[in-house]
Design a protein around this motif. Structure first.
Motif: not given
Length: 252
Positions: A42-45, A125-126, A218-227, A238-242
């Motif tokens: 889910r984090l990735r997609v 904003k992160i 850029a690396r964190l935003k490879h995960f679509r649930a972060i982008a 916050e948990s997803m980002l952690a």
């Protein structure tokens, strides 16, 4: 036939992850690995929880486990536990917008969920800090209407002691420089063009490494649930980002 979706945890990575979870009093259940893979999928997609592939287990079970681990702060402690090994000679800070999806607004809660109107519509904003190798060590999430410099002091206060703290000219203020010196660090922050003081004293060589914090975003935003933020609640985002930060650390 059903093809298995791509997985993210090798045996080696899972054994590292599992050891930290067990230290945090998470029971050793055989299904935890598939549950974690479901959360990572889910984090990735960035898909809705109920669209998780069935091979991970019941979507509701995975979602409830994620919720429980979020509320108990387990995913945050997982990241912090891995980040203990950071090299903090240099620390870089910066902020980045995340577009909030329409499904992330309208949480049934009175408290502020760190989503606000800014130039690009609803955003969060992160505010991120990375170490000398560009690995994440701390972050704060706010609404997208909060300027980097407003959160800088809170972020700097969280950081372990370092020799230098490097930031761009969005952080140009004497108050922020004083805060950095208070932490026994040297600020490397260029002054704005209209500054009377100028930049004679700045270490441009070190400043050039500031791309490390950009690379981390850029690396964190490879995960679509972060982008894109799909989570209604700040705690869940916050948990997803952690978890995304922990994944960057895991192979180290």
């Amino acid at each position: 036939e059903i093809t298995m979706p791509r997985l993210m945890l090798t045996d080696e990575l899972w054994s590292k992850l599992k050891a930290i979870l067990l230290e945090d009093r998470v029971y050793n259940k055989p299904e935890h690995r598939q549950t974690m893979e479901g959360i990572l999928y889910r984090l990735r997609v960035g898909c809705p929880w109920r669209d998780l592939p069935e091979c991970f287990g019941l979507w509701n079970t995975i979602y409830r486990r994620f919720l429980l681990w979020s509320r108990k702060g387990i995913l945050m402690r997982l990241f912090k536990s891995l980040a203990k090994n950071s090299d903090t000679e240099w620390e870089f800070i910066d902020g980045s917008y995340v577009k909030a999806h329409q499904h992330s607004t309208g949480a049934a809660s009175q408290s502020e969920q760190a989503i606000a109107l800014s130039r690009g519509g609803n955003t969060s904003k992160i505010h991120l800090a990375v170490d000398s190798y560009g690995l994440p060590i701390e972050f704060i999430i706010t609404g997208g209407d909060v300027h980097d410099s407003k959160v800088a002091n809170d972020l700097i206060e969280l950081l372990p002691q370092s020799d230098f703290i490097i930031a761009d000219k969005g952080y140009d203020s004497e108050a922020i420089r004083d805060k950095v010196r208070e932490q026994n660090s040297i600020p490397v922050i260029p002054r704005k063009q209209n500054s009377k003081t100028g930049n004679g004293d700045i270490d441009w060589c070190l400043y050039k490494y500031r791309h490390l914090v950009e690379n981390a975003f850029a690396r964190l935003k490879h995960f679509r649930a972060i982008a894109t933020r799909y989570d209604k609640l700040k705690l869940q985002f916050e948990s997803m980002l952690a978890l995304a930060c922990a994944l960057i650390w895991l192979p180290m």
